[in-house]
Motif scaffolding. Structure first.
Motif, PDB file in Angstrom:
ATOM      1  N   VAL A  64      58.930  29.983  29.558  1.00  0.00           N
ATOM      2  CA  VAL A  64      60.314  30.336  29.225  1.00  0.00           C
ATOM      3  C   VAL A  64      61.259  29.214  29.648  1.00  0.00           C
ATOM      4  CG1 VAL A  64      62.185  31.983  29.606  1.00  0.00           C
ATOM      5  CG2 VAL A  64      59.837  32.804  29.388  1.00  0.00           C
ATOM      6  N   THR A  65      61.039  28.639  30.819  1.00  0.00           N
ATOM      7  CA  THR A  65      61.889  27.543  31.286  1.00  0.00           C
ATOM      8  C   THR A  65      61.806  26.352  30.338  1.00  0.00           C
ATOM      9  OG1 THR A  65      61.621  28.215  33.597  1.00  0.00           O
ATOM     10  CG2 THR A  65      62.332  25.948  33.189  1.00  0.00           C
TER      11      THR A  65
ATOM     12  N   ILE B 109      69.783  39.444  26.680  1.00  0.00           N
ATOM     13  CA  ILE B 109      70.228  38.158  27.220  1.00  0.00           C
ATOM     14  C   ILE B 109      71.669  37.875  26.808  1.00  0.00           C
ATOM     15  CG2 ILE B 109      69.810  35.665  27.210  1.00  0.00           C
ATOM     16  CD1 ILE B 109      66.822  36.405  26.590  1.00  0.00           C
ATOM     17  N   ALA B 110      71.977  38.087  25.524  1.00  0.00           N
ATOM     18  CA  ALA B 110      73.335  37.813  25.035  1.00  0.00           C
ATOM     19  C   ALA B 110      74.353  38.759  25.654  1.00  0.00           C
ATOM     20  CB  ALA B 110      73.370  37.912  23.509  1.00  0.00           C
ATOM     21  N   ASN B 111      74.021  40.056  25.748  1.00  0.00           N
ATOM     22  CA  ASN B 111      74.956  41.010  26.345  1.00  0.00           C
ATOM     23  C   ASN B 111      75.232  40.661  27.800  1.00  0.00           C
ATOM     24  OD1 ASN B 111      74.879  42.360  23.905  1.00  0.00           O
ATOM     25  ND2 ASN B 111      73.591  44.039  24.621  1.00  0.00           N
ATOM     26  N   ALA B 112      74.197  40.232  28.522  1.00  0.00           N
ATOM     27  CA  ALA B 112      74.381  39.863  29.929  1.00  0.00           C
ATOM     28  C   ALA B 112      75.214  38.585  30.062  1.00  0.00           C
ATOM     29  CB  ALA B 112      73.036  39.692  30.615  1.00  0.00           C
TER      30      ALA B 112
ATOM     31  N   GLU C 291      65.943  36.972  32.877  1.00  0.00           N
ATOM     32  CA  GLU C 291      66.533  36.311  34.049  1.00  0.00           C
ATOM     33  C   GLU C 291      66.426  34.800  33.957  1.00  0.00           C
ATOM     34  OE1 GLU C 291      65.593  37.739  37.917  1.00  0.00           O
ATOM     35  OE2 GLU C 291      65.706  39.855  37.350  1.00  0.00           O
ATOM     36  N   ILE C 292      65.264  34.290  33.556  1.00  0.00           N
ATOM     37  CA  ILE C 292      65.113  32.837  33.445  1.00  0.00           C
ATOM     38  C   ILE C 292      66.018  32.292  32.349  1.00  0.00           C
ATOM     39  CG2 ILE C 292      63.503  30.983  32.838  1.00  0.00           C
ATOM     40  CD1 ILE C 292      61.307  32.621  34.190  1.00  0.00           C
ATOM     41  N   ALA C 293      66.093  32.993  31.226  1.00  0.00           N
ATOM     42  CA  ALA C 293      66.952  32.532  30.130  1.00  0.00           C
ATOM     43  C   ALA C 293      68.400  32.417  30.574  1.00  0.00           C
ATOM     44  CB  ALA C 293      66.826  33.486  28.950  1.00  0.00           C
TER      45      ALA C 293
END
Length: 394
Positions: A118-119, A237-240, A347-349
């Protein structure tokens, strides 16, 4: 009341409030001329999920309007709710067998290797727009990142992977041609299955094949797992990120460590779950809940968004951090099989964006959302940041 269309998408919680005033489970129009129920409270959602399958069945074969040919072939509800040979739509031993194939395959994923994957993907995506000082985080980051991650985990060639995820995105967006998207999706999943039967590798597709799934079960299981891991993950991810960038309580705090990213994710999972209404269930025989008679033959959608926003929970703003009592990952025998993996990816994203893009700010206060019947997410998230030269060597 309809749970589709621009008005609902713009303010679904207003609809939930009206429906909640009618009862803990209320009749709704799911799509044009498609009727059913929607749970409106936390206790109703849990009642259905915890009483599956002894009182509420998952199989769409109980859907009366579908059995009598009353659901239009191009209905977006049909594509999201029709019978499929995977664990989501089955009960009893068939469900247990197929779910075990999924959970045992996902349990073989090395979380340390997943973090590295992911990183790497996140940094490659950020490298492409970092020098410009502006981007659309949805189109250029949160949409492709889960897709590329799942392509890697399933051992899929990029061309097949792109076909799968494009079709899944069209299925979730209920204003698209759902029938065509479903056909394209099944063809791509079958191509991946045939490829891995010939040349198995240490990947999810090959592990599912080794569990003994047929071609049809493979197609529908790939659809299920990738579908549950891409558009919903993109939404999360986008909402966060939108919450972190625009809400004063998080302004600067996740950058300096006062509030970790996990706190922002907890809040979003409570207040804006990426899958808002889904998990259709069917009453077995005469069922009542809090005085409401539930007619058999009609789908009952579980509203995770309405459940989490139930005012009787009385959760104070700012008290979501560390509270995993939300229903964003569902509950019961059909709950998400790998919520921890979903959080690792999210979380990583988010952390890579915050680490790599200094002085991040929203470029527009007018944000459009995806069609909201089944999920909650942004169609775009334009941002400004301090331009940065992408590191060499990647």
């Amino acid at each position: 009341m309809p749970i589709y269309g621009p008005a609902f998408t713009a303010n679904p919680h207003a609809t939930y409030a009206v429906l909640r005033s009618q009862g803990a489970i209320a009749p709704v129009e799911i799509a044009p001329n498609v009727w059913g129920y929607l749970t409106t409270t936390y206790r109703a959602a849990l009642h259905l999920l915890r009483n599956t399958p002894n009182r509420f069945a998952k199989s769409p074969h109980h859907w009366q309007a579908l059995a009598t040919g009353q659901i239009p072939a191009d209905s977006p509800a049909l594509m999201m709710m029709q019978p499929r040979d995977n664990a989501l739509w089955m009960d009893g031993q068939d469900h247990a067998r197929l779910r075990h194939a999924i959970t045992s395959s996902l349990s073989r994923i090395d979380t340390h290797a997943l973090s590295t994957t992911v990183t790497t993907i996140a940094d490659q995506l950020i490298d492409a727009f970092a020098p410009s000082g502006t981007c659309d985080l949805v189109g250029q980051y949160t949409d492709p990142l889960p897709m590329l991650t799942m392509i890697e985990l399933f051992g899929s060639p990029p061309d097949i992977g792109q076909r799968i995820v494009t079709a899944i995105s069209r299925l979730f967006d209920t204003d698209q041609d759902a029938a065509a998207a479903n056909s394209h999706l099944e063809i791509a999943c079958l191509a991946l299955t045939h490829l891995k039967r010939r040349t198995p590798q240490p990947d999810i597709t090959s592990w599912l094949i080794a569990a003994g799934l047929t071609d049809e079960e493979m197609v529908q299981t790939i659809l299920l797992v990738i579908g549950a891991s891409t558009t919903p993950s993109s939404n999360l991810i986008a909402n966060a990120l939108q919450r972190i960038i625009t809400h004063g309580r998080f302004a600067g705090s996740v950058h300096d460590g006062i509030h970790p990213v996990s706190d922002a994710l907890d809040e979003v999972l409570w207040t804006d779950p990426p899958v808002s209404n889904y998990s259709p269930l069917y009453a077995l025989g005469h069922q009542t809940f809090e005085g409401l008679v539930l007619q058999s033959g009609y789908p009952i959608l579980v509203s995770f968004a309405a459940a989490n926003g139930d005012p009787t929970l009385n959760i104070a703003p700012g008290a979501y951090a560390g509270n995993r009592g939300h229903l964003a990952f569902s509950a019961g025998v059909h709950a998400c099989p790998a919520p921890d993996l979903a959080r690792v990816i999210a979380e990583i994203a988010i952390e890579r964006v915050l680490d790599r893009l200094p002085h991040l700010s929203a470029a527009s206060s007018q944000l459009s959302r995806r069609p909201g019947t089944f999920h909650s997410g942004l169609t775009s998230l334009p941002v400004h940041f301090q331009p940065a030269v992408a590191p060499t060597g990647r």
